[in-house]
Design a protein around this motif. Structure first.
Motif, short mmCIF file in Angstrom:
data_model
loop_
_atom_site.label_atom_id
_atom_site.label_comp_id
_atom_site.label_asym_id
_atom_site.label_seq_id
_atom_site.Cartn_x
_atom_site.Cartn_y
_atom_site.Cartn_z
N ASP A 45 53.08 61.72 1.54
CA ASP A 45 51.59 61.67 1.39
C ASP A 45 51.54 60.42 -0.09
OD1 ASP A 45 50.74 63.15 3.46
OD2 ASP A 45 50.97 65.02 2.20
N THR A 46 52.02 60.88 -0.92
CA THR A 46 51.85 59.71 -2.14
C THR A 46 53.02 59.76 -3.08
OG1 THR A 46 49.60 61.19 -2.31
CG2 THR A 46 50.56 60.13 -4.29
N LEU A 47 53.25 58.65 -3.46
CA LEU A 47 54.26 58.27 -4.42
C LEU A 47 53.62 58.31 -5.95
CD1 LEU A 47 56.35 55.45 -2.88
CD2 LEU A 47 57.19 57.60 -3.36
N ALA A 48 54.08 58.90 -6.84
CA ALA A 48 53.48 58.72 -8.20
C ALA A 48 54.46 58.59 -9.16
CB ALA A 48 52.69 60.07 -8.41
N ALA A 49 54.13 57.50 -10.10
CA ALA A 49 55.11 57.10 -11.32
C ALA A 49 54.65 57.69 -12.50
CB ALA A 49 54.92 55.58 -11.23
N ALA A 56 59.71 52.99 -12.71
CA ALA A 56 59.21 53.65 -11.69
C ALA A 56 57.88 53.09 -11.02
CB ALA A 56 59.06 55.22 -12.10
N GLY A 57 56.92 52.75 -11.62
CA GLY A 57 55.99 51.86 -11.38
C GLY A 57 56.37 50.96 -10.65
N ILE A 63 57.96 48.76 -3.33
CA ILE A 63 58.15 49.59 -1.77
C ILE A 63 56.91 49.22 -1.31
CG2 ILE A 63 58.22 51.75 -0.68
CD1 ILE A 63 60.13 52.56 -2.94
N SER A 64 55.74 49.44 -1.81
CA SER A 64 54.44 49.24 -1.02
C SER A 64 54.22 47.91 -0.57
CB SER A 64 53.44 49.75 -1.62
OG SER A 64 53.00 49.03 -2.78
N THR A 65 54.88 47.09 -1.46
CA THR A 65 54.64 45.39 -1.07
C THR A 65 55.69 45.05 -0.08
OG1 THR A 65 54.29 44.99 -3.39
CG2 THR A 65 54.35 43.22 -2.20
N ILE A 66 56.70 45.50 -0.01
CA ILE A 66 57.60 45.18 1.06
C ILE A 66 57.49 45.68 2.29
CG2 ILE A 66 60.06 45.47 1.77
CD1 ILE A 66 60.77 45.30 -1.47
N ASP A 67 56.88 47.02 2.40
CA ASP A 67 56.82 47.63 3.49
C ASP A 67 55.56 48.60 3.38
OD1 ASP A 67 56.68 48.78 5.99
OD2 ASP A 67 58.66 49.72 5.94
N SER A 68 54.17 47.91 3.77
CA SER A 68 53.00 48.67 3.77
C SER A 68 52.88 49.95 4.52
CB SER A 68 51.92 47.73 3.62
OG SER A 68 51.81 47.28 5.16
N ASN A 69 53.89 50.16 5.48
CA ASN A 69 53.86 51.24 6.28
C ASN A 69 54.54 52.36 5.99
OD1 ASN A 69 51.90 49.97 8.19
ND2 ASN A 69 53.86 48.74 8.98
N PHE A 70 55.36 52.35 4.50
CA PHE A 70 55.95 53.57 4.16
C PHE A 70 55.28 54.97 4.24
CE2 PHE A 70 53.78 52.74 0.52
CZ PHE A 70 53.87 53.96 -0.36
N ARG A 71 54.11 54.86 4.25
CA ARG A 71 53.27 56.14 4.29
C ARG A 71 53.47 56.62 5.79
NH1 ARG A 71 48.11 56.51 0.96
NH2 ARG A 71 48.15 58.32 1.85
N LEU A 72 53.63 56.02 6.80
CA LEU A 72 53.72 56.38 8.23
C LEU A 72 54.89 56.82 8.46
CD1 LEU A 72 51.58 53.13 9.58
CD2 LEU A 72 50.74 55.52 8.78
N TYR A 73 56.12 56.81 7.74
CA TYR A 73 57.02 57.26 7.99
C TYR A 73 57.29 58.69 8.37
CZ TYR A 73 59.14 52.69 6.58
OH TYR A 73 59.19 51.35 6.54
#
Length: 145
Positions: A45-49, A56-57, A63-73
């Motif tokens: 659901d969420t990644l928090a730094a 970490a940020g 991660i979100s720039t390389i693969d914007s669909n990481f939340r769909l995994y």
């Protein structure tokens, strides 16, 4: 006489009920983590730094720039220590996990891998999972099935 007999039967029934409940009580580990609840399919659901840790940020931003669909995994944790990362219906990656004595989740690329990423289990219940890295990045998952 009838009241005494009924009272004794009531006390015996109550004692039997208490004995039954105490014998069938499930034991919960001291740390409160029930490892068997991990099995099943989860979505991130969420990644928090942590605001204190810029690395970490940066990792989350990358991660979100390389693969914007990481939340769909979908993450499918199996009882045998296998974890399937399903990106779509055709793409699946396999990783492995195990528990250490501190009840941290050790994430491995291969089953025999001696190097593992230790993730502290902050919360694990029937519908939510929170994992935290050593640099305080937190991963919030929710159960799919």
């Amino acid at each position: 006489m009838k009241k005494t007999l009924i009272g004794l039967l009531f006390v015996a029934a109550a004692g039997t009920g208490v004995y039954y409940l105490l014998q069938n009580k499930k034991t919960i580990p001291e740390n409160g983590i029930q490892e068997e609840l991990l099995a099943g399919q989860w979505k991130l659901d969420t990644l928090a730094a942590s605001p204190k840790d810029s690395s970490a940020g940066l990792m989350i931003a990358l991660i979100s720039t390389i693969d914007s669909n990481f939340r769909l995994y979908q993450y499918d944790f199996r009882q045998n220590g296998m974890m399937l990362l399903m990106k779509d219906s055709a793409t699946t990656d396999t990783s492995y996990y195990e528990w250490n004595k501190a009840n941290d989740l050790l994430w491995k690329k291969t089953h025999a891998d001696s190097l593992a990423e230790a993730l502290h289990v902050v919360k694990l219940n029937a519908d939510s999972l929170v994992l935290q890295t050593k640099d305080s990045a937190a991963f919030f998952f929710s159960k799919i099935k």
